[in-house]
Write a protein that holds these residues in place. Sequence first.
Motif, mmCIF file in Angstrom:
data_model
loop_
_atom_site.group_PDB
_atom_site.id
_atom_site.type_symbol
_atom_site.label_atom_id
_atom_site.label_comp_id
_atom_site.label_asym_id
_atom_site.label_seq_id
_atom_site.Cartn_x
_atom_site.Cartn_y
_atom_site.Cartn_z
ATOM 1 N N LEU A 61 1.050 -1.176 -0.016
ATOM 2 C CA LEU A 61 -0.049 -0.117 0.040
ATOM 3 C C LEU A 61 0.961 1.484 0.102
ATOM 4 C CD1 LEU A 61 -2.618 -1.000 2.579
ATOM 5 C CD2 LEU A 61 -3.011 -0.642 -0.008
ATOM 6 N N GLU A 62 2.057 1.158 0.439
ATOM 7 C CA GLU A 62 2.744 2.469 0.888
ATOM 8 C C GLU A 62 3.465 2.568 -0.685
ATOM 9 O OE1 GLU A 62 4.702 4.075 4.077
ATOM 10 O OE2 GLU A 62 6.739 3.178 3.265
ATOM 11 N N ASP A 63 3.992 1.643 -1.393
ATOM 12 C CA ASP A 63 4.387 1.825 -2.639
ATOM 13 C C ASP A 63 3.483 2.356 -3.464
ATOM 14 O OD1 ASP A 63 6.971 0.880 -2.001
ATOM 15 O OD2 ASP A 63 6.862 -1.202 -2.793
ATOM 16 N N LEU A 64 2.286 1.553 -3.397
ATOM 17 C CA LEU A 64 1.202 2.114 -4.604
ATOM 18 C C LEU A 64 0.697 3.617 -4.173
ATOM 19 C CD1 LEU A 64 -1.117 -1.176 -4.416
ATOM 20 C CD2 LEU A 64 0.431 -0.185 -6.269
ATOM 21 N N HIS A 65 0.801 4.038 -3.101
ATOM 22 C CA HIS A 65 0.554 5.433 -2.910
ATOM 23 C C HIS A 65 1.455 6.276 -3.645
ATOM 24 C CE1 HIS A 65 0.316 9.244 -0.652
ATOM 25 N NE2 HIS A 65 1.369 9.451 -0.678
ATOM 26 N N TYR A 66 2.727 6.114 -3.801
ATOM 27 C CA TYR A 66 3.428 6.599 -4.550
ATOM 28 C C TYR A 66 3.567 6.494 -6.091
ATOM 29 C CZ TYR A 66 5.771 8.102 -0.113
ATOM 30 O OH TYR A 66 6.017 8.543 0.875
ATOM 31 N N LEU A 67 3.463 5.023 -6.490
ATOM 32 C CA LEU A 67 3.213 4.801 -7.832
ATOM 33 C C LEU A 67 2.022 5.593 -8.437
ATOM 34 C CD1 LEU A 67 4.446 1.039 -7.549
ATOM 35 C CD2 LEU A 67 5.931 2.965 -8.413
ATOM 36 N N GLU A 68 0.907 5.435 -7.804
ATOM 37 C CA GLU A 68 -0.363 6.041 -8.308
ATOM 38 C C GLU A 68 -0.184 7.325 -8.699
ATOM 39 O OE1 GLU A 68 -3.488 4.493 -5.719
ATOM 40 O OE2 GLU A 68 -3.575 2.580 -6.762
ATOM 41 N N LEU A 69 0.835 8.274 -7.770
ATOM 42 C CA LEU A 69 0.952 9.558 -7.931
ATOM 43 C C LEU A 69 2.014 9.708 -9.033
ATOM 44 C CD1 LEU A 69 1.163 10.793 -4.243
ATOM 45 C CD2 LEU A 69 -0.646 11.242 -6.074
ATOM 46 N N GLY A 70 2.594 8.770 -9.891
ATOM 47 C CA GLY A 70 3.716 8.838 -10.652
ATOM 48 C C GLY A 70 5.068 9.030 -10.102
ATOM 49 N N GLN A 71 5.004 8.511 -8.791
ATOM 50 C CA GLN A 71 6.326 9.122 -8.021
ATOM 51 C C GLN A 71 6.989 7.821 -7.787
ATOM 52 O OE1 GLN A 71 5.218 11.276 -4.593
ATOM 53 N NE2 GLN A 71 4.513 12.918 -5.906
ATOM 54 N N LEU A 72 8.544 7.771 -7.576
ATOM 55 C CA LEU A 72 9.145 6.567 -6.993
ATOM 56 C C LEU A 72 8.853 6.610 -5.637
ATOM 57 C CD1 LEU A 72 12.838 6.348 -8.855
ATOM 58 C CD2 LEU A 72 10.924 4.727 -8.912
ATOM 59 N N PRO A 73 8.718 5.404 -4.860
ATOM 60 C CA PRO A 73 8.537 5.272 -3.528
ATOM 61 C C PRO A 73 9.888 5.589 -3.111
ATOM 62 C CG PRO A 73 7.424 3.456 -4.495
ATOM 63 C CD PRO A 73 8.215 4.233 -5.565
ATOM 64 N N PRO A 74 10.128 6.564 -1.788
ATOM 65 C CA PRO A 74 11.452 6.838 -1.363
ATOM 66 C C PRO A 74 11.866 5.521 -0.624
ATOM 67 C CG PRO A 74 9.676 7.810 0.201
ATOM 68 C CD PRO A 74 9.063 7.152 -1.189
ATOM 69 N N LYS A 75 13.208 5.362 -0.405
ATOM 70 C CA LYS A 75 13.845 4.313 0.029
ATOM 71 C C LYS A 75 14.911 4.845 1.086
ATOM 72 C CE LYS A 75 14.067 1.253 -3.995
ATOM 73 N NZ LYS A 75 15.066 0.871 -4.923
ATOM 74 N N LYS A 76 14.658 5.707 2.041
ATOM 75 C CA LYS A 76 15.401 6.342 2.912
ATOM 76 C C LYS A 76 15.911 5.535 4.064
ATOM 77 C CE LYS A 76 13.261 10.947 2.204
ATOM 78 N NZ LYS A 76 12.582 12.159 2.999
ATOM 79 N N ASP A 77 17.092 5.565 4.498
ATOM 80 C CA ASP A 77 18.123 4.821 5.343
ATOM 81 C C ASP A 77 19.036 5.507 6.111
ATOM 82 O OD1 ASP A 77 18.694 2.402 6.471
ATOM 83 O OD2 ASP A 77 18.135 1.106 4.682
ATOM 84 N N ILE A 78 19.345 4.848 7.254
ATOM 85 C CA ILE A 78 20.346 5.444 8.037
ATOM 86 C C ILE A 78 21.754 4.316 8.091
ATOM 87 C CG2 ILE A 78 19.235 7.311 8.944
ATOM 88 C CD1 ILE A 78 19.194 5.467 11.731
ATOM 89 N N GLY A 79 21.393 3.275 7.566
ATOM 90 C CA GLY A 79 22.494 2.017 7.302
ATOM 91 C C GLY A 79 22.506 1.233 8.774
ATOM 92 N N LEU A 80 21.356 0.964 9.291
ATOM 93 C CA LEU A 80 21.385 0.105 10.340
ATOM 94 C C LEU A 80 20.626 -1.061 10.247
ATOM 95 C CD1 LEU A 80 20.270 2.456 13.428
ATOM 96 C CD2 LEU A 80 22.782 1.694 12.554
ATOM 97 N N THR A 81 20.997 -2.365 10.490
ATOM 98 C CA THR A 81 20.329 -3.366 10.602
ATOM 99 C C THR A 81 19.634 -4.084 11.824
ATOM 100 O OG1 THR A 81 21.909 -5.218 10.797
ATOM 101 C CG2 THR A 81 21.410 -4.267 8.308
ATOM 102 N N PHE A 82 18.358 -4.873 11.843
ATOM 103 C CA PHE A 82 17.849 -5.048 13.039
ATOM 104 C C PHE A 82 17.609 -6.544 13.551
ATOM 105 C CE2 PHE A 82 16.722 -0.731 11.974
ATOM 106 C CZ PHE A 82 16.984 -0.011 13.258
ATOM 107 N N GLY A 83 17.489 -6.782 14.567
ATOM 108 C CA GLY A 83 16.925 -8.054 14.975
ATOM 109 C C GLY A 83 15.825 -7.691 16.122
ATOM 110 N N HIS A 84 15.223 -8.719 16.678
ATOM 111 C CA HIS A 84 14.324 -8.571 17.680
ATOM 112 C C HIS A 84 14.927 -8.849 19.068
ATOM 113 C CE1 HIS A 84 10.465 -8.358 15.334
ATOM 114 N NE2 HIS A 84 10.804 -7.150 15.554
ATOM 115 N N ILE A 85 14.541 -8.053 20.039
ATOM 116 C CA ILE A 85 14.958 -8.733 21.568
ATOM 117 C C ILE A 85 13.717 -8.590 22.211
ATOM 118 C CG2 ILE A 85 15.842 -6.351 22.252
ATOM 119 C CD1 ILE A 85 18.147 -7.975 23.851
ATOM 120 N N ARG A 86 13.619 -9.594 23.310
ATOM 121 C CA ARG A 86 12.469 -9.535 24.181
ATOM 122 C C ARG A 86 12.801 -8.311 25.286
ATOM 123 N NH1 ARG A 86 8.480 -12.633 22.609
ATOM 124 N NH2 ARG A 86 9.259 -14.768 21.253
ATOM 125 N N GLU A 87 11.766 -7.881 25.794
ATOM 126 C CA GLU A 87 11.846 -6.733 26.972
ATOM 127 C C GLU A 87 12.596 -7.378 28.052
ATOM 128 O OE1 GLU A 87 8.060 -5.220 28.181
ATOM 129 O OE2 GLU A 87 9.309 -3.437 29.146
#
Lengths: 155, 238
Positions: free
Chosen positions: B72-98
């Motif tokens: 849905l996020e991609d389609l929001h941009y594609l239907e407007l004729g725009q490239l969906p943004p791919k912004k990042d800061i260069g981190l990768t993640f895993g989960h940890i329980r509280e």
Amino acid sequence: MNTHALSSVNTNYFSESKEDGSLDIGAIYEKATHHVLKIDVNETLSAYGSEANSTASGFWLGGNSRLIVTNAHVAAPSQISRMYAEDVHGRKFKVKLVYSNPLIDLAYLQPEEDETIQQPQSFFTFSTHPQRNSEVFMIGNNGGGRHRFARWTYQ
Amino acid sequence: MGGGGIVLQDGRISDICAISTSNYPRKVMTVSINGKGGSSGSMVVDYEGNIIGVNHAGSDIANYVIPAEFVLEDLHYLELGQLPPKKDIGLTFGHIREGEAKKFYNYAPEEGVIQLGTHTDQLPGAQSRLLRVTKCLPGSSGEQIFEPGDIITHVENVAVGQDLFKYYHRLNTHDGDTIQITFFRNGERRTETVPLFDLNEASCHEMIVFGKAIFARANPIISLLFSIESHAYLLFLW
């Protein structure tokens, strides 16, 4: 349950709703047959022109979008040369990549300009709040066989 | 349909907010379906006939499904004729329980800055997990600020909980070249302003065309996607 429609085109495909709001599995399958596509990809493997073929799944979004959804790892390898989609009726048409995002592994295709294939006017709504442990169905072109359920037989 | 055919398989969602570990970490749902070859790109539909995601990868016992919110996020941009943004800061993640975060990372939710309950209420069954940094990509803006083990809690003061979609959605919809990230390290809550980069503008650089081949130097994220060393050269054939 949040749902999102892609267009204002309406459909009565799901007229077989059960009393609890869920749908008849046959109705889901029947609708999906209009949307599910086989994606055939020819890849060029070397500068000398050797090729490899792979097959995966995709589906029409329907409505007015003329877009096909599949994975980026299916549709956007760097050395792709030709890509086709084929519907349940055996109609095969050439498609082109509109956009891919390998970080999420999604890609969007469209028929080439000279293709006259008609997309389904029906469309699926999207849900962004699925529930853990709820039953779901995966519908695609996997494993061979024609028009069958994995657990049930659908004629 | 060729040698294949349309196959419908049923299964149950076992995790609605997992992180796949193949190359680049992605938010996925885990579904107990035996996905056979060719099922990549299949639609996954709930019992009410709504698409909840797109099949991504799997094994004999479970499949990873990309949640519909990304489509849905991609389609929001594609239907407007725009490239969906791919912004990042260069981190990768895993989960940890509280609980683990408290025990091993001196995580301190008692300060009242974490609204975990609010988040898990919105995602019933998602479990009490947090986003933990697993890697800081060399050369990225995040490498200067973050360390593996940091627990990211807020982006621009919005709690992201365990949800990678929320994290990326905040990055992608943020106007400006920098973004505020709140995180925990050694029991201390910190907020830092981090430069954002858009992968649409910097996918590859230093391209060389040689006959039917193109060589391009990969940026850190592309390197991670293809499991190659950072700044190695990629070869494209056409």
